[in-house]
Design a protein around this motif. Structure first.
Motif, PDB file in Angstrom:
ATOM      1  N   MET A 150      50.004  78.836   4.549  1.00  0.00           N
ATOM      2  CA  MET A 150      48.503  78.479   4.615  1.00  0.00           C
ATOM      3  C   MET A 150      48.121  79.944   4.879  1.00  0.00           C
ATOM      4  N   GLN A 151      47.304  80.376   4.180  1.00  0.00           N
ATOM      5  CA  GLN A 151      46.267  81.924   4.550  1.00  0.00           C
ATOM      6  C   GLN A 151      45.140  81.003   5.001  1.00  0.00           C
ATOM      7  N   GLY A 152      44.963  80.992   6.211  1.00  0.00           N
ATOM      8  CA  GLY A 152      44.025  79.981   6.963  1.00  0.00           C
ATOM      9  C   GLY A 152      42.734  80.819   5.994  1.00  0.00           C
ATOM     10  N   ASN A 153      43.061  82.150   6.992  1.00  0.00           N
ATOM     11  CA  ASN A 153      41.300  82.267   6.986  1.00  0.00           C
ATOM     12  C   ASN A 153      40.613  82.757   5.285  1.00  0.00           C
ATOM     13  N   ALA A 154      41.351  83.086   3.749  1.00  0.00           N
ATOM     14  CA  ALA A 154      40.856  83.515   2.948  1.00  0.00           C
ATOM     15  C   ALA A 154      40.252  81.527   2.776  1.00  0.00           C
ATOM     16  N   VAL A 155      41.206  80.248   2.674  1.00  0.00           N
ATOM     17  CA  VAL A 155      40.911  79.156   3.030  1.00  0.00           C
ATOM     18  C   VAL A 155      39.567  79.043   3.103  1.00  0.00           C
ATOM     19  N   PHE A 156      39.371  79.030   4.361  1.00  0.00           N
ATOM     20  CA  PHE A 156      38.193  78.406   5.397  1.00  0.00           C
ATOM     21  C   PHE A 156      36.761  79.179   4.255  1.00  0.00           C
ATOM     22  N   LYS A 157      37.225  80.524   3.755  1.00  0.00           N
ATOM     23  CA  LYS A 157      35.817  80.788   3.260  1.00  0.00           C
ATOM     24  C   LYS A 157      35.246  80.495   1.476  1.00  0.00           C
ATOM     25  N   MET A 158      37.408  79.621   0.885  1.00  0.00           N
ATOM     26  CA  MET A 158      36.368  79.611  -0.504  1.00  0.00           C
ATOM     27  C   MET A 158      36.063  77.960   0.273  1.00  0.00           C
ATOM     28  N   ALA A 159      36.652  77.025   0.968  1.00  0.00           N
ATOM     29  CA  ALA A 159      35.702  75.918   1.978  1.00  0.00           C
ATOM     30  C   ALA A 159      34.797  75.925   1.792  1.00  0.00           C
ATOM     31  N   VAL A 160      34.289  76.592   2.423  1.00  0.00           N
ATOM     32  CA  VAL A 160      32.329  76.514   2.593  1.00  0.00           C
ATOM     33  C   VAL A 160      31.624  76.763   1.872  1.00  0.00           C
ATOM     34  N   ASN A 161      32.693  77.622   1.132  1.00  0.00           N
ATOM     35  CA  ASN A 161      31.751  78.117  -0.487  1.00  0.00           C
ATOM     36  C   ASN A 161      31.379  77.026  -1.020  1.00  0.00           C
ATOM     37  N   THR A 162      32.535  76.054  -1.541  1.00  0.00           N
ATOM     38  CA  THR A 162      32.794  75.762  -2.943  1.00  0.00           C
ATOM     39  C   THR A 162      31.922  74.311  -2.271  1.00  0.00           C
ATOM     40  N   LEU A 163      32.639  73.774  -0.706  1.00  0.00           N
ATOM     41  CA  LEU A 163      31.773  72.775  -0.155  1.00  0.00           C
ATOM     42  C   LEU A 163      30.173  72.546  -0.461  1.00  0.00           C
ATOM     43  N   ASP A 164      29.827  73.542  -0.291  1.00  0.00           N
ATOM     44  CA  ASP A 164      28.057  73.983   0.103  1.00  0.00           C
ATOM     45  C   ASP A 164      27.521  74.112  -1.767  1.00  0.00           C
ATOM     46  N   ALA A 165      29.043  74.066  -3.149  1.00  0.00           N
ATOM     47  CA  ALA A 165      28.451  74.171  -4.401  1.00  0.00           C
ATOM     48  C   ALA A 165      28.613  72.436  -4.542  1.00  0.00           C
ATOM     49  N   ILE A 166      28.829  71.670  -3.853  1.00  0.00           N
ATOM     50  CA  ILE A 166      29.559  70.418  -5.041  1.00  0.00           C
ATOM     51  C   ILE A 166      28.413  69.685  -4.045  1.00  0.00           C
ATOM     52  N   VAL A 167      27.637  69.999  -2.411  1.00  0.00           N
ATOM     53  CA  VAL A 167      26.758  69.372  -2.158  1.00  0.00           C
ATOM     54  C   VAL A 167      25.642  68.946  -2.982  1.00  0.00           C
ATOM     55  N   ASP A 168      25.226  70.120  -3.960  1.00  0.00           N
ATOM     56  CA  ASP A 168      24.279  70.973  -4.549  1.00  0.00           C
ATOM     57  C   ASP A 168      24.459  69.961  -6.011  1.00  0.00           C
ATOM     58  N   GLU A 169      25.665  69.527  -6.590  1.00  0.00           N
ATOM     59  CA  GLU A 169      26.114  69.327  -7.950  1.00  0.00           C
ATOM     60  C   GLU A 169      25.694  67.684  -7.200  1.00  0.00           C
ATOM     61  N   THR A 170      26.689  66.869  -6.196  1.00  0.00           N
ATOM     62  CA  THR A 170      25.845  66.045  -5.979  1.00  0.00           C
ATOM     63  C   THR A 170      24.801  65.087  -5.313  1.00  0.00           C
ATOM     64  N   LEU A 171      23.712  65.527  -4.696  1.00  0.00           N
ATOM     65  CA  LEU A 171      22.478  65.469  -4.857  1.00  0.00           C
ATOM     66  C   LEU A 171      21.519  65.636  -6.257  1.00  0.00           C
ATOM     67  N   ALA A 172      21.740  67.035  -7.044  1.00  0.00           N
ATOM     68  CA  ALA A 172      21.674  67.244  -8.636  1.00  0.00           C
ATOM     69  C   ALA A 172      21.971  65.812  -9.373  1.00  0.00           C
ATOM     70  N   ALA A 173      23.135  65.238  -9.493  1.00  0.00           N
ATOM     71  CA  ALA A 173      23.081  64.130 -10.005  1.00  0.00           C
ATOM     72  C   ALA A 173      22.621  63.547  -9.770  1.00  0.00           C
ATOM     73  N   ASN A 174      22.328  63.152  -9.287  1.00  0.00           N
ATOM     74  CA  ASN A 174      21.165  61.541  -8.198  1.00  0.00           C
ATOM     75  C   ASN A 174      19.924  61.698  -8.122  1.00  0.00           C
ATOM     76  N   GLY A 175      19.778  62.989  -8.290  1.00  0.00           N
ATOM     77  CA  GLY A 175      18.457  63.098  -7.680  1.00  0.00           C
ATOM     78  C   GLY A 175      17.430  63.013  -7.038  1.00  0.00           C
ATOM     79  N   LEU A 176      18.760  63.413  -6.184  1.00  0.00           N
ATOM     80  CA  LEU A 176      18.418  62.629  -4.220  1.00  0.00           C
ATOM     81  C   LEU A 176      17.607  64.496  -3.637  1.00  0.00           C
ATOM     82  N   ALA A 177      17.219  64.141  -2.362  1.00  0.00           N
ATOM     83  CA  ALA A 177      16.747  65.416  -1.872  1.00  0.00           C
ATOM     84  C   ALA A 177      17.782  65.176  -0.683  1.00  0.00           C
ATOM     85  N   LYS A 178      17.942  66.697  -0.027  1.00  0.00           N
ATOM     86  CA  LYS A 178      18.808  66.505   1.245  1.00  0.00           C
ATOM     87  C   LYS A 178      18.574  65.508   1.943  1.00  0.00           C
TER      88      LYS A 178
END
Ligand code: UT7
Length: 320
Positions: free
Chosen positions: A210-238
């Motif tokens: 594993m290239q840990g640091n590169a994975v770390f950065k991708m993980a943070v950004n990608t999970l940010d996006a999937i939080v938005d996607e999940t809330l938007a798909a269900n019309g939910l607020a945080k």
């Protein structure tokens, strides 16, 4: 419409422990570095001869007991694992036999590394919604320490063994509200095992690279996006989410997702300190921990999310 509801959870951790002090003896690291950079203090390690299917079967029995479901009623078994007992048969078939389920129900494995449980939950949910199953066992189980290179301080400090399971049942009321799955195979070089049946394994067997640091950065950004996607798909607020039940890779990744959700860490289920990163097992292990200690209560809304090798990532919004 038929929904899939979580009606029981269970988990199992092998009794062996690997502490940061133990790792200090194996590689050039310190307890302080590991705690500061990952949040991990100890991980569980399967005993010699204790297999992924054993961990999975223990967790499954506990989930079935909690649900009050007899094994013979299970009509689908999905096991998410990256560390199967064997290339074949599938670990799900071995678990089926260990549970004494002789009803010829479908049983198969899912390989999506650390996102495996979300992929398995989505798959079983869709089987139930399509009325191809009524009672499903969804298990995440790993013996990650078996594919860990204890000479590589860059990632050997992360991995642990364990299993978690849920029983999903057909229901008139919503349970798994939505699931969101993604993958991008272009990132293989950042997180992989060196070898396998098709490419040929080193003598010591495949190990995690594993290239840990590169994975770390991708993980943070990608999970940010999937939080938005999940809330938007269900019309939910945080604020509609009661609990974040994240994949337990690194406390700093989890803190970043909680911040994105505007959540205090008191609404995040954290087990990474005691379990390390158990890949596909980490979400159901965390879920079962918080169900059994009474934090997660019926009717609450849970957001589960994971990111891992593949890259794969995904989320599930669940009304418990
Ligand atoms: O679950 C599936 C996906 N996996 C993940 O999400 C894991 C993502 N990655 C991580 O969790 C983190 O990247 C790690 C915990 C693996 C590494 O933490 P980091 O803060 O990203 O460290 P780094 O790789 O950027 O390394 C920083 C420094 C380096 O030293 P120099 O070059 O700055 O002198 C490393 O050599 O820390 C050093 N280092 C260590 N020092 C003590 C790396 N590993 C260790 C260690 N002990 N175990």
């Amino acid at each position: 419409m038929t929904h899939a509801r979580v009606v029981g959870t269970g988990s199992y951790l092998p009794s062996g422990l690997l502490t940061n002090a133990d790792l200090e003896k194996l590689v050039d690291t310190t307890d302080q570095w590991i705690v500061e950079r990952t949040g991990i203090r100890e991980r569980h390690v399967a005993a010699q001869g204790e297999l992924t299917s054993d961990l999975a079967a223990h967790a499954a029995r506990r989930a079935l007991d909690a649900a009050g479901v007899v094994p013979a009623s299970v009509d689908l078994i999905v096991v998410a694992t990256t560390t199967p007992d064997r290339v074949f048969p599938g670990t799900a078939c071995i678990v089926q036999a260990k549970l004494g389920i002789a009803n010829a129900c479908a049983a198969f494995d899912i390989q999506a590394v650390c996102s495996g449980f979300i992929y398995a939950l989505a798959t079983a949910t869709n089987f139930i919604k399509a009325r191809q199953a009524r009672t499903a066992l969804v298990i995440g189980a790993e013996t990650l320490t078996r594919i860990t290179d204890y000479g590589d301080r860059g990632n050997c400090i992360l991995w642990g063994d364990g299993a978690g399971a849920v029983v999903l049942a057909a229901s008139d009321a919503p349970g798994v509200i939505s699931t969101h799955l993604h993958a991008d195979g272009r990132y293989e070089a950042l997180l992989y095992t060196d070898g396998g049946p098709s490419s040929g394994s080193p003598d010591a067997g495949p190990k995690v690279r594993m290239q840990g640091n590169a994975v770390f950065k991708m993980a943070v950004n990608t999970l940010d996006a999937i939080v938005d996607e999940t809330l938007a798909a269900n019309g939910l607020a945080k604020t509609d989410v009661d609990w974040l039940v994240p994949h337990q890779a690194n406390i700093r990744i989890i803190q970043a997702t909680a911040k994105k959700l505007g959540m205090g860490m008191e609404r995040v289920v954290l087990t990474v300190d005691r379990h390390g990163n158990t890949s596909a097992a980490s979400i159901p292990l965390a879920l079962d921990t918080a169900v059994r200690d009474g934090r997660i209560r019926p009717g609450q809304t849970l957001l589960m999310e994971a990111f891992g090798g593949g890259f794969t990532w995904g989320s599930a919004l669940v009304r418990y």
